[in-house]
Each structure stands twice: as C-alpha cells, then as structure tokens.
Design a protein around this motif. Structure first.
Motif, PDB file in Angstrom:
ATOM      1  N   LEU A 106      -2.564   0.432 -19.909  1.00 35.22           N
ATOM      2  CA  LEU A 106      -1.669   1.578 -20.055  1.00 35.22           C
ATOM      3  C   LEU A 106      -1.578   2.402 -18.776  1.00 35.22           C
ATOM      4  CD1 LEU A 106      -2.575   2.818 -23.660  1.00 35.22           C
ATOM      5  CD2 LEU A 106      -0.632   1.413 -22.938  1.00 35.22           C
ATOM      6  N   ALA A 107      -2.669   2.431 -18.019  1.00 32.38           N
ATOM      7  CA  ALA A 107      -2.682   3.209 -16.781  1.00 32.38           C
ATOM      8  C   ALA A 107      -2.159   2.415 -15.590  1.00 32.38           C
ATOM      9  CB  ALA A 107      -4.106   3.690 -16.489  1.00 32.38           C
ATOM     10  N   PHE A 108      -1.742   1.180 -15.783  1.00 31.09           N
ATOM     11  CA  PHE A 108      -1.322   0.332 -14.670  1.00 31.09           C
ATOM     12  C   PHE A 108      -0.233   0.974 -13.813  1.00 31.09           C
ATOM     13  CE2 PHE A 108       1.504  -2.834 -12.806  1.00 31.09           C
ATOM     14  CZ  PHE A 108       0.628  -3.553 -12.032  1.00 31.09           C
ATOM     15  N   PRO A 109       0.832   1.543 -14.403  1.00 28.99           N
ATOM     16  CA  PRO A 109       1.838   2.190 -13.535  1.00 28.99           C
ATOM     17  C   PRO A 109       1.253   3.275 -12.649  1.00 28.99           C
ATOM     18  CG  PRO A 109       2.697   1.903 -15.759  1.00 28.99           C
ATOM     19  CD  PRO A 109       1.238   1.570 -15.807  1.00 28.99           C
ATOM     20  N   TYR A 110       0.359   4.082 -13.205  1.00 31.74           N
ATOM     21  CA  TYR A 110      -0.251   5.133 -12.402  1.00 31.74           C
ATOM     22  C   TYR A 110      -1.201   4.546 -11.353  1.00 31.74           C
ATOM     23  CZ  TYR A 110      -2.732   9.379 -11.098  1.00 31.74           C
ATOM     24  OH  TYR A 110      -3.279  10.419 -10.381  1.00 31.74           O
ATOM     25  N   LEU A 111      -1.929   3.495 -11.720  1.00 28.38           N
ATOM     26  CA  LEU A 111      -2.832   2.844 -10.756  1.00 28.38           C
ATOM     27  C   LEU A 111      -2.046   2.304  -9.571  1.00 28.38           C
ATOM     28  CD1 LEU A 111      -5.192   0.827 -13.166  1.00 28.38           C
ATOM     29  CD2 LEU A 111      -5.608   3.061 -12.114  1.00 28.38           C
ATOM     30  N   PHE A 112      -0.930   1.665  -9.862  1.00 22.55           N
ATOM     31  CA  PHE A 112      -0.110   1.127  -8.774  1.00 22.55           C
ATOM     32  C   PHE A 112       0.488   2.257  -7.940  1.00 22.55           C
ATOM     33  CE2 PHE A 112       3.732  -0.648  -6.863  1.00 22.55           C
ATOM     34  CZ  PHE A 112       3.218  -1.791  -6.282  1.00 22.55           C
ATOM     35  N   TRP A 113       0.836   3.360  -8.600  1.00 20.49           N
ATOM     36  CA  TRP A 113       1.371   4.507  -7.873  1.00 20.49           C
ATOM     37  C   TRP A 113       0.338   5.081  -6.919  1.00 20.49           C
ATOM     38  CZ3 TRP A 113       0.761  10.113  -8.681  1.00 20.49           C
ATOM     39  CH2 TRP A 113       1.680  10.865  -7.930  1.00 20.49           C
ATOM     40  N   GLU A 114      -0.923   5.144  -7.336  1.00 21.24           N
ATOM     41  CA  GLU A 114      -1.991   5.628  -6.462  1.00 21.24           C
ATOM     42  C   GLU A 114      -2.196   4.684  -5.272  1.00 21.24           C
ATOM     43  OE1 GLU A 114      -3.637   8.293  -6.203  1.00 21.24           O
ATOM     44  OE2 GLU A 114      -3.223   9.347  -8.068  1.00 21.24           O
ATOM     45  N   ILE A 115      -2.128   3.384  -5.535  1.00 18.57           N
ATOM     46  CA  ILE A 115      -2.235   2.417  -4.435  1.00 18.57           C
ATOM     47  C   ILE A 115      -1.081   2.616  -3.452  1.00 18.57           C
ATOM     48  CG2 ILE A 115      -2.170  -0.039  -3.851  1.00 18.57           C
ATOM     49  CD1 ILE A 115      -3.510  -0.610  -6.539  1.00 18.57           C
ATOM     50  N   TRP A 116       0.120   2.820  -4.008  1.00 17.42           N
ATOM     51  CA  TRP A 116       1.300   2.993  -3.166  1.00 17.42           C
ATOM     52  C   TRP A 116       1.201   4.278  -2.341  1.00 17.42           C
ATOM     53  CZ3 TRP A 116       4.817   0.478  -0.886  1.00 17.42           C
ATOM     54  CH2 TRP A 116       5.987   1.098  -0.442  1.00 17.42           C
ATOM     55  N   ARG A 117       0.672   5.350  -2.934  1.00 20.66           N
ATOM     56  CA  ARG A 117       0.510   6.613  -2.212  1.00 20.66           C
ATOM     57  C   ARG A 117      -0.455   6.453  -1.041  1.00 20.66           C
ATOM     58  NH1 ARG A 117      -1.321  11.304  -5.911  1.00 20.66           N
ATOM     59  NH2 ARG A 117      -1.154  12.393  -3.902  1.00 20.66           N
ATOM     60  N   PHE A 118      -1.449   5.574  -1.200  1.00 21.96           N
ATOM     61  CA  PHE A 118      -2.409   5.349  -0.121  1.00 21.96           C
ATOM     62  C   PHE A 118      -1.795   4.501   0.994  1.00 21.96           C
ATOM     63  CE2 PHE A 118      -5.834   2.727   1.755  1.00 21.96           C
ATOM     64  CZ  PHE A 118      -6.581   3.748   2.333  1.00 21.96           C
ATOM     65  N   VAL A 119      -0.965   3.539   0.616  1.00 17.95           N
ATOM     66  CA  VAL A 119      -0.391   2.613   1.601  1.00 17.95           C
ATOM     67  C   VAL A 119       0.824   3.219   2.302  1.00 17.95           C
ATOM     68  CG1 VAL A 119       0.729   0.361   1.882  1.00 17.95           C
ATOM     69  CG2 VAL A 119      -1.242   0.605   0.355  1.00 17.95           C
ATOM     70  N   LYS A 120       1.599   4.008   1.568  1.00 17.08           N
ATOM     71  CA  LYS A 120       2.894   4.490   2.059  1.00 17.08           C
ATOM     72  C   LYS A 120       2.834   5.210   3.401  1.00 17.08           C
ATOM     73  CE  LYS A 120       6.942   7.113   0.533  1.00 17.08           C
ATOM     74  NZ  LYS A 120       7.529   7.916  -0.573  1.00 17.08           N
ATOM     75  N   PRO A 121       1.852   6.105   3.671  1.00 15.94           N
ATOM     76  CA  PRO A 121       1.835   6.805   4.967  1.00 15.94           C
ATOM     77  C   PRO A 121       1.694   5.880   6.169  1.00 15.94           C
ATOM     78  CG  PRO A 121       0.452   7.951   3.387  1.00 15.94           C
ATOM     79  CD  PRO A 121       0.823   6.645   2.761  1.00 15.94           C
ATOM     80  N   GLY A 122       1.174   4.670   5.961  1.00 15.80           N
ATOM     81  CA  GLY A 122       0.990   3.745   7.078  1.00 15.80           C
ATOM     82  C   GLY A 122       2.197   2.878   7.352  1.00 15.80           C
ATOM     83  N   LEU A 123       3.285   3.065   6.573  1.00 15.45           N
ATOM     84  CA  LEU A 123       4.482   2.256   6.762  1.00 15.45           C
ATOM     85  C   LEU A 123       5.456   2.925   7.715  1.00 15.45           C
ATOM     86  CD1 LEU A 123       5.168   1.200   3.049  1.00 15.45           C
ATOM     87  CD2 LEU A 123       3.895  -0.070   4.783  1.00 15.45           C
ATOM     88  N   TYR A 124       6.267   2.099   8.375  1.00 15.85           N
ATOM     89  CA  TYR A 124       7.343   2.627   9.206  1.00 15.85           C
ATOM     90  C   TYR A 124       8.447   3.186   8.321  1.00 15.85           C
ATOM     91  CZ  TYR A 124       5.180   0.219  13.155  1.00 15.85           C
ATOM     92  OH  TYR A 124       4.306  -0.192  14.119  1.00 15.85           O
ATOM     93  N   PRO A 125       9.286   4.072   8.847  1.00 10.91           N
ATOM     94  CA  PRO A 125      10.360   4.658   8.028  1.00 10.91           C
ATOM     95  C   PRO A 125      11.263   3.614   7.365  1.00 10.91           C
ATOM     96  CG  PRO A 125      10.121   5.885  10.061  1.00 10.91           C
ATOM     97  CD  PRO A 125       9.212   4.695  10.184  1.00 10.91           C
ATOM     98  N   HIS A 126      11.624   2.546   8.100  1.00  6.87           N
ATOM     99  CA  HIS A 126      12.498   1.539   7.495  1.00  6.87           C
ATOM    100  C   HIS A 126      11.761   0.747   6.409  1.00  6.87           C
ATOM    101  CE1 HIS A 126      10.376  -0.967  10.487  1.00  6.87           C
ATOM    102  NE2 HIS A 126      10.663  -1.992   9.703  1.00  6.87           N
ATOM    103  N   GLU A 127      10.439   0.610   6.540  1.00  4.78           N
ATOM    104  CA  GLU A 127       9.669  -0.071   5.503  1.00  4.78           C
ATOM    105  C   GLU A 127       9.602   0.778   4.233  1.00  4.78           C
ATOM    106  OE1 GLU A 127       6.580  -2.722   8.220  1.00  4.78           O
ATOM    107  OE2 GLU A 127       6.038  -0.687   7.642  1.00  4.78           O
ATOM    108  N   ARG A 128       9.482   2.082   4.407  1.00  2.00           N
ATOM    109  CA  ARG A 128       9.515   2.967   3.245  1.00  2.00           C
ATOM    110  C   ARG A 128      10.878   2.915   2.570  1.00  2.00           C
ATOM    111  NH1 ARG A 128       6.699   8.524   5.606  1.00  2.00           N
ATOM    112  NH2 ARG A 128       4.888   7.525   6.589  1.00  2.00           N
TER     113      ARG A 128
END
Length: 268
Positions: A98-120
């Motif tokens: 049930l928490a999978f969407p939130y778990l993936f969102w937390e993973i994405w929040r951690f990874v997102k700052p390291g991406l280039y603007p076009h990758e985001r």
C-alpha cells in the motif's frame, strides 16, 4: 552537498518511507477480519469474485465447466505461534504494497536533485505512472493469475484418496508470488520508457526481436502460472499487449527526441 550531507538526506528519506510502511501495516493489523477473511482467503472460496465471473461467462457461452463451485483443499496452521506470526508478517507485507507509491516517491525525491533539467523534464509523471502500473499489475495478479493458479493446484490430484491439506504459509506464498510478480511485470512500459530515453532501446530493435520477446513472455507466463494452458494464455495476453504498448512508447520517445534535436539545430 558533501557525501555526509547526501547520507543525511538519504536517512530522512528512509525514515519517512519506514514510517509510511508502519502506518499502513498498523492499519492492516487492526483490520484483521477484512485482511484475512475477505482479502487473503478470498481466492480459497468458490464465492470469490473471479470464480463468479467465470461462472457467469460459462453460462453465457454454454460452458458449465468454467463454473467453479468447489475448491478442493483445506488450509491449516501447523505451528503454535503460526497464526500470530502470519498476522504480523502479512500486515507488514500489505503495508509495503500500500505504501509503494509513497516509497517510490521518496526514492524519486532523493534521485531528482542529481538529474539535469532535461532529465527532470523527461521524467515528469514517473511516480504516477509507476504507481498506476504497479497497482494494475497487482490487481491482475490477485484477481486473475492467483485464483487460476490456486484453483488448478487445488484441483490437481494424483489419487482421489489423497486430501489436499495446505499449510497457510504455502497458500500465502502462492498468492503473494503471483500477485507481486504480475505487479512488477506490468512495469515493462516504464522500464522501456527510461531505456528509450537513455538510448539503449528503440522501437525498431523491439520489433526485430518481437519473436524472441514472445518466447520470453511465454516462459515468464509459464513460470508465474501453473502448468495449465488456459491460465498461461490469460497471463500471456496482457504481457504481450504491454510489450506492444512499450514499442509504441519507444517510438514516441524517439520522435520527441528527434523533434527537440531538430529544433535545437535550427536555433543554432
């Protein structure tokens, strides 16, 4: 950010993810009657939704054999603390699902700052689509793949004098394996999307190797379903459709990348 700062950020992502799992698991633990009687043990009874739909379909096509009016096994617990242990472990498993969407969102929040603007930009909506495909696959596994497997395995006998007295852990393992396997298989379009964005996969390659993919899909269907032809066909069809959808996604990604490249060249 320094390495220590990254670790600190990761720690808080993990803590928030763990809290979400505990919250959902606690809710599942206190909803014991619904969790086990209606959800977990539902496919073990002939009044389960899938069996009733098969019965109605059988009546419509004049095939009474499709109607399942009896499940030939009894579920047993063979350990003193087995039911308590099962209650706790199942609650945490449901909490993770049930928490999978939130778990993936937390993973994405951690990874997102390291991406280039076009990758985001290219990854917008990733959390939504990953979550939707996961839940669709989970529902397909729970309502289609798992009941077919349970019914086949329960009805398979080598001698009529042998009774099927199934351990609760074995039943739960079959149910969860089928459901969660389908949930991850349904992520194929998103996997192809990211691979196409990285330039590792194209629609042309997937079309060339379509025959090989069909063989792999049949093998996957054979692994996650019992040796029953009808069950394997039912599981194979949606995976094939997902593969065809993935080809279309790879083609759209290629067109978008080509259009952006042409626009950039014109500006230069």
């Amino acid at each position: 950010m320094s390495f220590i700062d990254h670790l600190e950020a990761l720690r808080w992502h993990i803590i928030r993810a763990a809290i979400s799992v505990v919250v959902f698991a606690t809710g599942a633990f206190f909803a014991k009657d619904f969790l086990f009687h209606d959800l977990i043990l539902g496919p073990s009874r002939p009044d389960f939704w899938t069996y009733r739909m098969f019965c109605k379909f059988g009546q419509w096509v004049h095939a009474p054999d499709l109607c399942i009016d009896k499940i030939g096994f009894v579920i047993q617990n063979r350990e003193m603390s087995g039911q308590l242990t099962m209650h706790i472990s199942t609650s945490f498993m449901v909490g993770i699902v049930l928490a999978f969407p939130y778990l993936f969102w937390e993973i994405w929040r951690f990874v997102k700052p390291g991406l280039y603007p076009h990758e985001r930009q290219n990854s917008r909506g990733a959390v939504f689509f990953v979550s939707v495909l996961f839940m669709l696959g989970l529902l397909f596994g729970y309502y289609i793949a798992a009941p077919l497997s349970i019914n086949f395995l329960a009805g398979y006998v080598v001698d009529p004098t042998i009774e099927n007295q199934i351990d609760m852990q074995s039943y739960l393992s079959t149910l969860t394996t089928m459901s969660i396997s389908c949930a991850f298989v349904f992520e194929l379009p998103m996997i192809v999307f990211f691979l196409a964005k990285a330039g590792l996969v194209s629609a042309e390659i997937m079309q060339v190797y379509r025959k090989h993919a069909i063989v792999v899909i049949l093998i996957i269907a054979a692994v996650i379903t019992p040796p029953d032809i009808s069950a394997q066909i039912i599981v194979t069809i949606p995976i094939l459709l997902l593969y065809e959808l993935s080809i279309h996604i790879a083609r759209v990604v290629r067109r978008g990348d080509t259009a952006r490249l042409n626009a950039k060249l014109k500006q230069e």
